[in-house]
Design a protein around this motif. Structure first.
Motif, mmCIF file in Angstrom:
data_model
loop_
_atom_site.group_PDB
_atom_site.id
_atom_site.type_symbol
_atom_site.label_atom_id
_atom_site.label_comp_id
_atom_site.label_asym_id
_atom_site.label_seq_id
_atom_site.Cartn_x
_atom_site.Cartn_y
_atom_site.Cartn_z
ATOM 1 N N GLY A 28 -11.042 3.603 17.072
ATOM 2 C CA GLY A 28 -11.407 4.531 16.183
ATOM 3 C C GLY A 28 -10.833 4.770 14.844
ATOM 4 N N GLU A 29 -11.281 5.032 13.871
ATOM 5 C CA GLU A 29 -10.422 5.238 12.577
ATOM 6 C C GLU A 29 -9.445 6.478 12.605
ATOM 7 N N GLY A 30 -8.261 6.492 12.078
ATOM 8 C CA GLY A 30 -7.681 7.532 12.050
ATOM 9 C C GLY A 30 -6.681 7.715 13.330
ATOM 10 N N LYS A 32 0.843 -1.318 0.052
ATOM 11 C CA LYS A 32 -0.253 0.105 0.091
ATOM 12 C C LYS A 32 0.671 1.311 0.026
ATOM 13 N N ARG A 33 0.180 2.277 -0.353
ATOM 14 C CA ARG A 33 0.821 3.769 -0.288
ATOM 15 C C ARG A 33 0.155 4.624 0.750
ATOM 16 N N LEU A 34 0.935 5.117 1.550
ATOM 17 C CA LEU A 34 0.359 5.801 2.648
ATOM 18 C C LEU A 34 0.805 7.191 2.591
ATOM 19 N N LEU A 35 -0.145 8.189 2.702
ATOM 20 C CA LEU A 35 0.045 9.391 2.640
ATOM 21 C C LEU A 35 -0.083 10.034 3.991
ATOM 22 N N TYR A 93 -2.846 7.568 -3.477
ATOM 23 C CA TYR A 93 -2.740 6.893 -2.202
ATOM 24 C C TYR A 93 -3.778 5.673 -1.934
ATOM 25 N N ASP A 94 -3.392 4.654 -1.013
ATOM 26 C CA ASP A 94 -4.246 3.756 -0.647
ATOM 27 C C ASP A 94 -4.762 4.197 0.586
ATOM 28 N N GLU A 95 -4.112 4.856 1.426
ATOM 29 C CA GLU A 95 -4.640 5.241 2.781
ATOM 30 C C GLU A 95 -4.066 6.665 3.264
ATOM 31 N N ALA A 96 -4.791 7.263 3.954
ATOM 32 C CA ALA A 96 -3.899 8.566 4.523
ATOM 33 C C ALA A 96 -4.087 8.609 5.866
ATOM 34 N N ASP A 148 -11.045 10.253 2.364
ATOM 35 C CA ASP A 148 -12.252 9.082 2.185
ATOM 36 C C ASP A 148 -11.314 7.697 2.513
ATOM 37 N N LYS A 149 -10.223 7.597 2.791
ATOM 38 C CA LYS A 149 -9.482 6.275 3.039
ATOM 39 C C LYS A 149 -8.702 6.550 4.198
#
Length: 157
Positions: free
Chosen positions: A91-93, A2-5, A51-54, A72-73
């Motif tokens: 929780g997300e993030g 995956k690509r993370l930003l 990106y796949d996730e940020a 959104d990701k």
């Protein structure tokens, strides 16, 4: 892979990068930041990047909350050396650093930073965009309000 930003190339950004590297699923990790030359772009440039996730690594909880609303990701980063109960909810993030402990039925809100060796007791609830600093403890059954910062070596509860 995956690509993370990572949004924010300051102290939290570099901590997030190390946790992401420890997780081992990201082949590419890049930063967006308005004031750091290491970044590949500015915070407002997020729509220009693939990106796949940020992950938002900004200390200010108000800015962190705003940026989370525009992604959104969203990535959630949990260091492999953190101890997370199976019944806990993250929780997300959020980021959970090495050595942190999240106990039975504890809840960590969206966009929360749980730094190394922080402990969240059983059935505790930590709000949205909080920051639990090194070696702090949230006692069992406590509720930490949104956007609260608990300082190092502090017991909340």
């Amino acid at each position: 892979m995956k690509r993370l930003l990572i949004l924010g190339a300051g102290q939290y950004g570099f901590a997030a990068k190390e946790v992401a590297q420890a997780i081992g699923i990201y082949g590419s990790i890049e930063f967006l930041d308005d004031r750091n030359d290491i970044a590949v772009g500015k915070l407002n440039d997020i729509d220009k990047f693939e990106y796949d996730e940020a992950f938002v690594a900004i200390g200010n909880p108000d800015i962190r909350a705003q940026l989370l609303e525009h992604i959104d990701k969203i990535s959630t980063l949990i260091h492999p050396n953190a101890v997370i109960s199976r019944s806990a909810h993250i929780g997300e993030g959020s980021i959970i650093e090495a050595g942190a402990v999240v106990c039975t039925d504890a809840k960590i809100g969206k966009g929360t930073i749980v730094m190394a060796n922080a402990v969240v007791g059983h059935n505790a609830e930590v709000g949205v965009c909080c920051q639990l600093k090194y070696n702090c403890t949230v006692s069992e059954n406590c509720v930490v309000p949104d956007r609260t910062k608990i300082d190092c070596n502090t017991v909340f509860g």
